[in-house]
Design a protein around this motif. Structure first.
Motif, PDB file in Angstrom:
ATOM      1  N   PHE A 260       0.850  -1.137   0.106  1.00  0.00           N
ATOM      2  CA  PHE A 260      -0.109   0.114   0.012  1.00  0.00           C
ATOM      3  C   PHE A 260       0.845   1.319   0.060  1.00  0.00           C
ATOM      4  O   PHE A 260       0.369   2.253  -0.660  1.00  0.00           O
ATOM      5  CB  PHE A 260      -0.943   0.012   1.244  1.00  0.00           C
ATOM      6  CG  PHE A 260      -1.835   1.225   1.230  1.00  0.00           C
ATOM      7  CD1 PHE A 260      -2.933   1.310   0.464  1.00  0.00           C
ATOM      8  CD2 PHE A 260      -1.332   2.340   2.078  1.00  0.00           C
ATOM      9  CE1 PHE A 260      -3.643   2.469   0.639  1.00  0.00           C
ATOM     10  CE2 PHE A 260      -2.147   3.276   2.203  1.00  0.00           C
ATOM     11  CZ  PHE A 260      -3.396   3.455   1.409  1.00  0.00           C
ATOM     12  N   ARG A 261       1.875   1.056   0.731  1.00  0.00           N
ATOM     13  CA  ARG A 261       2.817   2.347   0.855  1.00  0.00           C
ATOM     14  C   ARG A 261       4.275   1.920   0.208  1.00  0.00           C
ATOM     15  O   ARG A 261       5.075   0.912   0.780  1.00  0.00           O
ATOM     16  CB  ARG A 261       2.986   2.773   2.148  1.00  0.00           C
ATOM     17  CG  ARG A 261       3.721   4.081   2.235  1.00  0.00           C
ATOM     18  CD  ARG A 261       3.903   4.558   3.863  1.00  0.00           C
ATOM     19  NE  ARG A 261       4.667   5.532   3.997  1.00  0.00           N
ATOM     20  CZ  ARG A 261       4.498   7.056   3.661  1.00  0.00           C
ATOM     21  NH1 ARG A 261       3.010   7.125   3.450  1.00  0.00           N
ATOM     22  NH2 ARG A 261       5.280   7.808   3.722  1.00  0.00           N
ATOM     23  N   SER A 264       8.490   1.353   2.198  1.00  0.00           N
ATOM     24  CA  SER A 264       7.821   0.858   3.603  1.00  0.00           C
ATOM     25  C   SER A 264       8.414  -0.180   4.181  1.00  0.00           C
ATOM     26  O   SER A 264       7.910  -1.492   3.905  1.00  0.00           O
ATOM     27  CB  SER A 264       6.299   0.961   3.891  1.00  0.00           C
ATOM     28  OG  SER A 264       5.897   0.366   4.939  1.00  0.00           O
ATOM     29  N   THR A 266       8.039  -1.701   6.896  1.00  0.00           N
ATOM     30  CA  THR A 266       6.888  -2.500   7.699  1.00  0.00           C
ATOM     31  C   THR A 266       5.900  -3.180   6.749  1.00  0.00           C
ATOM     32  O   THR A 266       5.498  -4.433   6.905  1.00  0.00           O
ATOM     33  CB  THR A 266       5.884  -1.525   8.206  1.00  0.00           C
ATOM     34  OG1 THR A 266       6.851  -0.716   8.940  1.00  0.00           O
ATOM     35  CG2 THR A 266       4.990  -2.092   9.254  1.00  0.00           C
ATOM     36  N   GLU A 267       5.618  -2.688   5.589  1.00  0.00           N
ATOM     37  CA  GLU A 267       4.911  -3.480   4.466  1.00  0.00           C
ATOM     38  C   GLU A 267       5.844  -4.461   3.606  1.00  0.00           C
ATOM     39  O   GLU A 267       5.310  -5.519   3.324  1.00  0.00           O
ATOM     40  CB  GLU A 267       4.318  -2.325   3.532  1.00  0.00           C
ATOM     41  CG  GLU A 267       3.092  -1.532   3.824  1.00  0.00           C
ATOM     42  CD  GLU A 267       1.922  -2.286   3.641  1.00  0.00           C
ATOM     43  OE1 GLU A 267       1.314  -3.111   4.367  1.00  0.00           O
ATOM     44  OE2 GLU A 267       1.353  -1.705   2.451  1.00  0.00           O
TER      45      GLU A 267
ATOM     46  N   GLY B 138       2.377   7.117   7.013  1.00  0.00           N
ATOM     47  CA  GLY B 138       3.663   7.027   6.773  1.00  0.00           C
ATOM     48  C   GLY B 138       4.057   5.567   7.035  1.00  0.00           C
ATOM     49  O   GLY B 138       3.400   4.679   6.910  1.00  0.00           O
ATOM     50  N   ASP B 139       5.394   5.664   7.442  1.00  0.00           N
ATOM     51  CA  ASP B 139       6.181   4.550   7.811  1.00  0.00           C
ATOM     52  C   ASP B 139       6.882   4.758   8.971  1.00  0.00           C
ATOM     53  O   ASP B 139       8.032   5.293   8.893  1.00  0.00           O
ATOM     54  CB  ASP B 139       7.077   3.579   6.800  1.00  0.00           C
ATOM     55  CG  ASP B 139       7.397   2.290   7.010  1.00  0.00           C
ATOM     56  OD1 ASP B 139       6.795   1.372   6.756  1.00  0.00           O
ATOM     57  OD2 ASP B 139       8.684   2.508   7.778  1.00  0.00           O
ATOM     58  N   ALA B 151       4.003   0.127  15.567  1.00  0.00           N
ATOM     59  CA  ALA B 151       4.837   0.372  13.958  1.00  0.00           C
ATOM     60  C   ALA B 151       3.591   0.550  13.040  1.00  0.00           C
ATOM     61  O   ALA B 151       2.383  -0.217  13.093  1.00  0.00           O
ATOM     62  CB  ALA B 151       5.661  -0.811  13.665  1.00  0.00           C
ATOM     63  N   GLY B 152       3.840   1.364  12.029  1.00  0.00           N
ATOM     64  CA  GLY B 152       2.926   1.347  11.030  1.00  0.00           C
ATOM     65  C   GLY B 152       3.393   1.560   9.718  1.00  0.00           C
ATOM     66  O   GLY B 152       4.554   2.293   9.488  1.00  0.00           O
ATOM     67  N   GLY B 153       2.807   1.122   8.800  1.00  0.00           N
ATOM     68  CA  GLY B 153       3.335   1.249   7.418  1.00  0.00           C
ATOM     69  C   GLY B 153       1.958   1.489   6.490  1.00  0.00           C
ATOM     70  O   GLY B 153       1.512   0.302   5.979  1.00  0.00           O
ATOM     71  N   GLY B 154       1.623   2.680   6.098  1.00  0.00           N
ATOM     72  CA  GLY B 154       0.377   2.665   5.321  1.00  0.00           C
ATOM     73  C   GLY B 154      -0.227   3.984   5.666  1.00  0.00           C
ATOM     74  O   GLY B 154       0.283   5.019   6.060  1.00  0.00           O
TER      75      GLY B 154
END
Lengths: 546, 292
Positions: A260-261, A264, A266-267, B138-139, B151-154
């Protein structure tokens, strides 16, 4: 026909792919130099003196050694380097970097290479562990190292070291390289591209269909479609559909790796099973492989493996790697013969490698004087050491690898010289250059000088045993001593795989003496002289070519 | 755990605990890849792992873990900023990676901040209408002094529009990958999605909608135009897709039955079967968001 019959009569176990045409314009290289070529291609090191001696005494030994090389553990590393030339995953930068993963700058190079090598290691593992080649797209495992195991969701063997068979633990389908993070980190995408670049990569790498290389005429494509959006046109304009009818359905099957991003971590580290179905809506195309619907990535892998072009592409890919040139239409009969034997052999890579190294194209050391111009222009009868092979050869000879700040200087382009030495960075340079260039000469010269220095320091200054290159001389051996001449001859044989002539020995002796005198004929001038001689041999055209 | 623990994502919750293939998580099969040497070229035939009842039970387990309310990670993010100091992370309530050291920064409190974020908050009053909401994306990764982390990505988005006639419209999006190790619900287990939702409460009644994908704790579903309207007695219409661990998706078509049940189809099912699923934890939570 008589020639063909004679060939069949003489060959004890004729390979179906080694049928040289009458009046073959390719001249086989001599057995000793062929041994050297095989050793460099399959092991990444020079043949030992014992191996050279054995083949010199009996040329038939070369095939026996070749078979040994095919079982050598170093083959795996060589295949990684050869695959990298065409898979282009050993890039110097990904969308995320080492700092995103609790690692330091000291890990930067290892991080980049670990990510990029993951799919290549899987290919090489399948190739060297008696696995059918189809497993590269059906495997329920990958091959990873400790670094990757620390940053990706992987089950890595407890107590494992280096590259080990590992399994992802994030519910991704069993699809070999198609389910590897390394491949999709290299072949990224964006909200507009929507996996199309990835689909094109799959076609090129696995069935040798290079869609982006097809000629496109926008003038032709425009007619009748003025004012139509590009998104609609690629689904309706026959000119566009010629490619996009295949691209979009494959891209649609890859949405488990849709992020999605962008950029990233995380993704990017995990597979996103919940997104598998998004492609159908995003691209208005159900997942399919050349018109055949596929039920997910695992099914896609099966379809790829069952595609008749898959095995042919394997033959073509390896021919490109070992013939050091692109395959052309004239090669088709040979490629088909190679593929046929490959399939009959259970799609085992050693079968293909053995047959390929039997081909006249591989064994050619020259072309005949009356060879057609097309053949002369096409065939690479003298190959240049590329950066990967030079690095392993030098390391084998001296124990030294050219590194700076943790970076392999012959393996990167951020701080090193990979592209300058005809290497492939996978982004700007996508095929190895075959002609010597000024930068290639500069890098090989510096590598030779440093290697020579290290070897002489080890052998003569420190006197460490066992010796690296200078086996018999000491720091006090005069040039007039027979031992001195024997050392030169042995070096010539070891490094160039050709017995030194009297002229060769005279030239090397003169070089040694000139350097000795230029340095003032002091006690330490012996070191300078030997360093110069070794450096000359290590940048000799016959050392740097094979 | 190291405060800079992005690597820990690899072994966390959602990212490692699936149902399919969990038997190989110990690495046993890694020792002998392709041991059975199956016919690699055989057509792929999915063998369902779950029965129809198990599929709906898994879907219900997922929704019981909580509705992916964008306010939850946004509030958690804002709360973690209480651990900041004058120099770490940097000015304001957003993370600007370029202004921090590689790998993030460590505040005096022991909290660690890394990544990039963008926050846009909306609070508009025009006449009697009010629009309130936020976009948060963000990430990033922030760990508190105890080492627990978010934590976040999106991107997360939520907005309500209130009109002077009493109508309320609300909508949101939860997209990307998000984890908060301090929780034990959907966000604590790790959450991956491309999920949008909305609601409208007007004189004509109330409508709720959900679209997109959600993956939590090894369960993966897709809402396709799923809607709840008063006309259907509060039961859903649309399609709910559920991923079997075999990798094949089943489709539950609620059609216009208006009883919480539908027709479940699956590539390997010879016949369609009826299945019911209780999505009320989601609908209740979504309805409650009307309050903003």
């Amino acid at each position: 026909m008589i020639v063909l019959l004679a060939l069949f009569a003489c060959a004890p176990a004729p390979s179906p792919v080694v049928v040289a045409p009458v009046a073959d314009p390719l001249v086989p290289m001599d057995d000793v130099r062929l041994l050297r070529r095989l050793s460099l291609d399959l092991r990444g090191v020079l043949p030992s003196v014992e191996e050279l001696d054995a083949v010199e005494a009996d040329g038939a030994q070369v095939d026996i050694y070749r078979d040994q090389f095919l079982a050598d553990p170093r083959l795996e590393g060589r295949l990684v380097a050869l695959f990298a030339e065409q898979w282009h995953t050993l890039v110097d930068a990904f969308d995320v970097d080492v700092y995103d993963f609790d690692l330091t700058g000291e890990d930067a190079y290892r991080f980049q290479r670990s990510v990029g090598e993951e799919p290549l290691r899987l290919l090489a593992y399948v190739a060297t562990h008696d696995r059918p080649w189809s497993e590269i797209v059906t495997a329920d495992y990958t091959v990873a190292n400790e670094l990757l195991a620390g940053v990706w969701p992987l089950a890595y063997p407890e107590g494992g070291e280096g590259w080990e068979v590992s399994t992802y633990t994030d519910d991704r389908p069993a699809a070999g390289v198609l389910a590897s993070n390394g491949l999709w980190w290299r072949y990224s995408t964006n909200p507009f591209n929507q996996n199309r670049t990835r689909a094109a990569a799959v076609f090129r790498l696995l069935v040798c269909e290079d869609f982006p290389a097809r000629p496109v005429s926008f003038a032709t494509a425009t007619e009748g479609f003025e004012g139509v959006s590009s998104a609609d046109r690629i689904q309706s304009d026959p000119y566009c559909l010629a490619c996009h009818a295949s691209i979009e359905p494959l891209a649609s099957a890859l949405f488990g790796f849709w992020w999605f991003r962008q950029n990233s971590p995380t993704e990017m580290v995990t597979y996103h099973a919940e997104r598998e179905m998004l492609g159908a809506d995003a691209l208005n195309a159900e997942p399919a492989w050349f018109g055949e619907p596929v039920a997910g990535l695992e099914d896609l892998g099966r379809h790829v493996a069952a595609d008749g072009r898959f095995s042919e592409c394997a033959a073509r890919t390896m021919a490109t790697a070992l013939w050091r040139r692109d395959t052309v239409l004239e090669d088709q009969p040979r490629i088909e013969a190679l593929e046929s034997a490959f399939v009959d052999g259970g799609m085992r890579m050693p079968v293909l490698l053995r047959d390929l190294t039997d081909t006249p194209e591989y064994r050619a050391g020259a072309v005949t004087d009356d060879a057609p111009e097309a053949v002369s222009a096409r065939e690479v009868t003298v190959r240049l050491l590329g950066p990967e092979v030079l690095a392993t050869v030098v390391e084998d000879l001296t124990g030294w690898r050219w590194e700076h700040g943790g970076y392999d200087q012959l393996g990167n382009d951020l701080f090193g010289y990979r592209m300058l030495m005809n290497g492939v960075d996978g982004v700007y340079i996508t095929r190895p250059a075959q002609d010597p260039t000024l930068t290639w000469a500069l890098v090989t010269a510096r590598t030779a000088e440093a290697s020579a220095y290290i070897a002489v320091q080890h052998d003569l200054v420190q006197g460490t045993s066992p010796r690296l290159l200078l086996q018999t001389v000491t720091a006090t051996t005069p040039a007039s001593d027979p031992v001195f001449q024997d050392e030169l001859a042995a070096l010539h044989w070891r490094l160039l795989a050709r017995r030194a002539t009297a002229d060769d020995l005279a030239a090397l002796t003169e070089l040694w003496s000139t350097l000795y005198e230029a340095d003032g004929s002091r006690e330490t001038s012996v070191i300078v002289a030997w360093t110069g001689v070794l450096a000359a041999l290590l940048q000799h055209p016959e050392f740097l070519s094979y | 755990m190291s405060p800079s623990c992005r690597a820990a994502l690899a072994s966390f919750g959602l990212l490692s605990a699936g149902c399919a293939g969990s038997d190989r998580a110990d690495g046993d099969s890694a020792a002998a890849p392709g041991e059975d040497d199956v016919d690699q070229l055989a057509p792929f035939v999915a063998e369902p792992v779950w029965s129809a009842d198990e599929m709906t039970a898994e879907a219900e387990r997922l929704v019981a873990l909580g509705f992916p309310d964008p306010n939850v990670p946004f509030d958690a993010y804002k709360a973690l900023f209480a651990y900041r100091d004058d120099t770490c992370p940097n000015a304001g309530d957003q993370l600007v990676g370029q202004e921090m050291p590689e790998g993030g920064c460590l505040a005096a409190s022991g909290a660690h901040f890394e990544g990039n974020t963008v926050i846009i908050e909306t609070n508009i009053v025009e006449g009697a209408d009010a629009i309130r909401g936020f976009q948060f994306g963000g990430d990033f990764l922030i760990s508190d002094p105890s080492g627990a982390w978010l934590a976040g990505g999106g991107g997360m988005r939520f907005q309500t529009v209130r009109s002077n006639n009493g109508d309320v419209i609300w909508s949101g999006e939860a997209a990307g990958t998000w984890i908060d190790t301090r929780r034990d619900d959907w966000l604590g287990l790790g959450f991956s999605s491309t999920f949008t939702f909305g609601g409208a409460s007007t004189a004509d009644g109330r409508t709720l909608t959900m679209n997109g994908t959600v993956g939590v704790d090894g369960v993966y579903v897709q809402f396709v135009d799923v809607a709840w309207a008063d006309a259907c007695g509060g039961y859903p219409t649309g399609h709910l897709r559920i991923r079997d661990p075999s990798g094949v998706w089943a489709d539950l078509d609620f059609a216009d039955r208006c009883d919480g049940c539908g027709t479940l189809t699956h590539d390997t099912l010879d016949d369609a079967t009826e299945a019911c699923v209780d999505l009320s934890p989601f609908t209740s939570a979504l309805a409650a968001l009307e309050a903003g």
